[in-house]
Structure formats: structure tokens, C-alpha cells
Write a protein that holds these residues in place. Sequence first.
Motif, PDB file in Angstrom:
ATOM      1  N   UNK A   1      -0.513 -40.874  13.504  1.00  0.00           N
ATOM      2  CA  UNK A   1      -1.832 -40.973  13.838  1.00  0.00           C
ATOM      3  C   UNK A   1      -2.599 -41.402  12.539  1.00  0.00           C
ATOM      4  N   UNK A   2      -2.153 -41.015  11.536  1.00  0.00           N
ATOM      5  CA  UNK A   2      -2.684 -41.361  10.376  1.00  0.00           C
ATOM      6  C   UNK A   2      -1.605 -42.242   9.301  1.00  0.00           C
ATOM      7  N   UNK A   3      -2.368 -42.980   8.811  1.00  0.00           N
ATOM      8  CA  UNK A   3      -1.355 -43.514   7.543  1.00  0.00           C
ATOM      9  C   UNK A   3      -2.079 -43.656   6.032  1.00  0.00           C
ATOM     10  N   UNK A   4      -1.567 -43.102   5.144  1.00  0.00           N
ATOM     11  CA  UNK A   4      -2.226 -43.261   3.713  1.00  0.00           C
ATOM     12  C   UNK A   4      -1.873 -44.501   3.420  1.00  0.00           C
ATOM     13  N   UNK A   5      -2.840 -45.347   2.713  1.00  0.00           N
ATOM     14  CA  UNK A   5      -2.809 -46.642   2.330  1.00  0.00           C
ATOM     15  C   UNK A   5      -2.099 -46.952   1.069  1.00  0.00           C
ATOM     16  N   UNK A   6      -1.733 -48.127   0.959  1.00  0.00           N
ATOM     17  CA  UNK A   6      -0.958 -48.775  -0.190  1.00  0.00           C
ATOM     18  C   UNK A   6      -1.995 -48.660  -1.310  1.00  0.00           C
ATOM     19  N   UNK A   7      -1.983 -48.097  -2.491  1.00  0.00           N
ATOM     20  CA  UNK A   7      -2.586 -48.189  -3.553  1.00  0.00           C
ATOM     21  C   UNK A   7      -2.725 -49.775  -4.093  1.00  0.00           C
ATOM     22  N   UNK A   8      -1.682 -50.435  -4.169  1.00  0.00           N
ATOM     23  CA  UNK A   8      -1.836 -51.706  -4.439  1.00  0.00           C
ATOM     24  C   UNK A   8      -2.839 -52.534  -3.729  1.00  0.00           C
ATOM     25  N   UNK A   9      -2.710 -52.313  -2.528  1.00  0.00           N
ATOM     26  CA  UNK A   9      -3.589 -53.150  -1.646  1.00  0.00           C
ATOM     27  C   UNK A   9      -5.044 -52.654  -1.664  1.00  0.00           C
ATOM     28  N   UNK A  10      -5.113 -51.370  -1.965  1.00  0.00           N
ATOM     29  CA  UNK A  10      -6.637 -50.990  -2.285  1.00  0.00           C
ATOM     30  C   UNK A  10      -7.121 -51.575  -3.453  1.00  0.00           C
ATOM     31  N   UNK A  11      -6.392 -51.773  -4.386  1.00  0.00           N
ATOM     32  CA  UNK A  11      -6.882 -52.452  -5.691  1.00  0.00           C
ATOM     33  C   UNK A  11      -7.007 -54.004  -5.661  1.00  0.00           C
ATOM     34  N   UNK A  12      -6.330 -54.774  -4.562  1.00  0.00           N
ATOM     35  CA  UNK A  12      -6.795 -55.917  -4.223  1.00  0.00           C
ATOM     36  C   UNK A  12      -7.825 -55.899  -3.441  1.00  0.00           C
ATOM     37  N   UNK A  13      -8.382 -55.022  -2.512  1.00  0.00           N
ATOM     38  CA  UNK A  13      -9.534 -55.144  -2.176  1.00  0.00           C
ATOM     39  C   UNK A  13     -10.726 -54.892  -3.261  1.00  0.00           C
ATOM     40  N   UNK A  14     -10.510 -54.245  -4.193  1.00  0.00           N
ATOM     41  CA  UNK A  14     -11.526 -54.119  -5.278  1.00  0.00           C
ATOM     42  C   UNK A  14     -11.739 -55.139  -6.079  1.00  0.00           C
ATOM     43  N   UNK A  15     -10.702 -55.861  -6.276  1.00  0.00           N
ATOM     44  CA  UNK A  15     -10.627 -57.103  -7.032  1.00  0.00           C
ATOM     45  C   UNK A  15     -11.202 -58.249  -6.178  1.00  0.00           C
TER      46      UNK A  15
END
Length: 277
Positions: free
Chosen positions: A197-211
Motif C-alpha cells: 500500500x505504501x512505498x518509502x521513496x528513494x532518497x537519491x530521487x528526492x535529492x534530484x527533485x530538490x536539485x
Amino acid sequence: MERLIAIAIMSAALASSAVADCGGETPCTLSAGSYHIARPDRDNGPIPAVMFLHGHGGSAVGVLNMREMVESFTARGYAVIAPNGARRPNGPRSWSFLPEFGGRDDFSFLPEVLNDAATRFDVDPERTVLAGFSSGAFMVNYLACKEPEAFAAYLPVSGGFWRPQPETCAGPVSLYQSYGWSDEVVPLEGRILGGGRFTQGDIWAGLELWRDTLGCDTHAPDRIWQDDTRQLRRWNCGEGHTLTFELFPGGHRVPSGWADRAITWIEAQIPATPDTE
């Protein structure tokens, strides 16, 4: 006339004490929840602060019991504001950073806590940052993405976004992300929960979003370095905004010395004003 003046002074004193009738072990109560606060030993002007969000199942009292962290902040002149997450039905306290969680609107509640602390304790909203651990760190990321100007900067520890993560964020922020290399509770690559039901995200992908949000021209960091056992990367993108990633040895925790490192980073982003030095 003297009697009227005396009554006025007494009334003002009583009103002042009523405003700050909480703090320390006594919670400050709002209509949507409560918070605790630890204040530094100073009274010269507005006080900078760190609002720190506990992890899943934690509490504001638990945050104040993180003595090394709290004492590091207060010793350097910062108040520590610790809100309580709302209790889920038949569950522990946590934060509603996803709409599926329902419950309290934490995107409104946390700025309300800041406004209340500013009124009661002379906390400076312009120099208050939002930090958090685990579930609290997820909340930090989501609030930073949705309401980037709500706090002066953001410091999540051991938490990022969930899948599907936001496609865009509302605006750039200064963010200091800290993570344990061997974290198995919220792994760097994320994990699936609740039977899919839920998926903790990939931290590297989160950093890409912030960049992308900061408008970085390249994914390559401006600086890569090692400080003792910690590995660090930094991106300076956009006017007045910085993204820093700290990878520390160990698992799912707030690492020793994090508070002092956080203050050094905070003060590089938000220089002290003359009346708060």
C-alpha cells in the motif's frame, strides 16, 4: 493616579505571565494540538529556534529528552520547539504528510505552532528552521515542498519522500539532509510497506527533485568532501539557497554531534542579526 498606575502595571504583568503559561515540562496547547519548548538562557531580543519533529510513535517530551541535541541548541542561543504529532485512531502519534493518512492538517498546524511560540516566547519566525527525524523528516520534506517559505530552512534526518513523490515543489529552499549509510528502517533506496500500500521513496530521487526545484544547471555537486567519518555533498543553486547531503556511518538515528553541525550550517544560511548575536 498612583493607584491606577499600580493596577495597570499589575494587569500587564498578569497578562504577560498568562501568555507564557507553558514551556519545559508544561505543554503549550492550541486548538489542533500541543507543543513543548526548551529556551536558551538569554533574553536579548527575538530568539532563533529549531522546531524538531519526532519520529513515528514518538512525542514532544521524547524530543526534549534528547539531551545532547537540545542542550547543544540552547547552549548556542536557540530555542527548541517540539510539537506533538496527532494520534491516529488506535495508533501512535505521527504526522499526516500524505492525504491518505487523514487526520490533522499538519501543513497548517506547524506554522500555527511557530506563530504561537513567537507570541508567547519571542521566538523569531524569520530565524526558525524546521527539522525532524524519520516520520518527522518525511513531514519536513513535504512541508518544505508545499510551503517553502513557512520556515527559514529545513533539516530532515533519516527521511525523504514517499512514492509517488511530488513531481514538482512550490519553490526553492535551503535544505540539509542527513542520512545513515546502514539505515534499515528507512533505507536510502526506500522500501515497500503495508503489503504494497505504501512505498518509502528513494532518497537519491528526492535529492534530484530538490536539485530541479533549486534550478541546478547540473546534477554534479559544487563540492564533495569528507569530514572524519562523514561524507558530504553540496549544491549551491539559485540565489540564496543551498542543498547539502550528509551521509554518516550507522543506522536509523540522529547522529552524535548533529546539532552543532546543524547550527553551523544554519548560521551560514541565515546570518545572525545584531540584536541576536
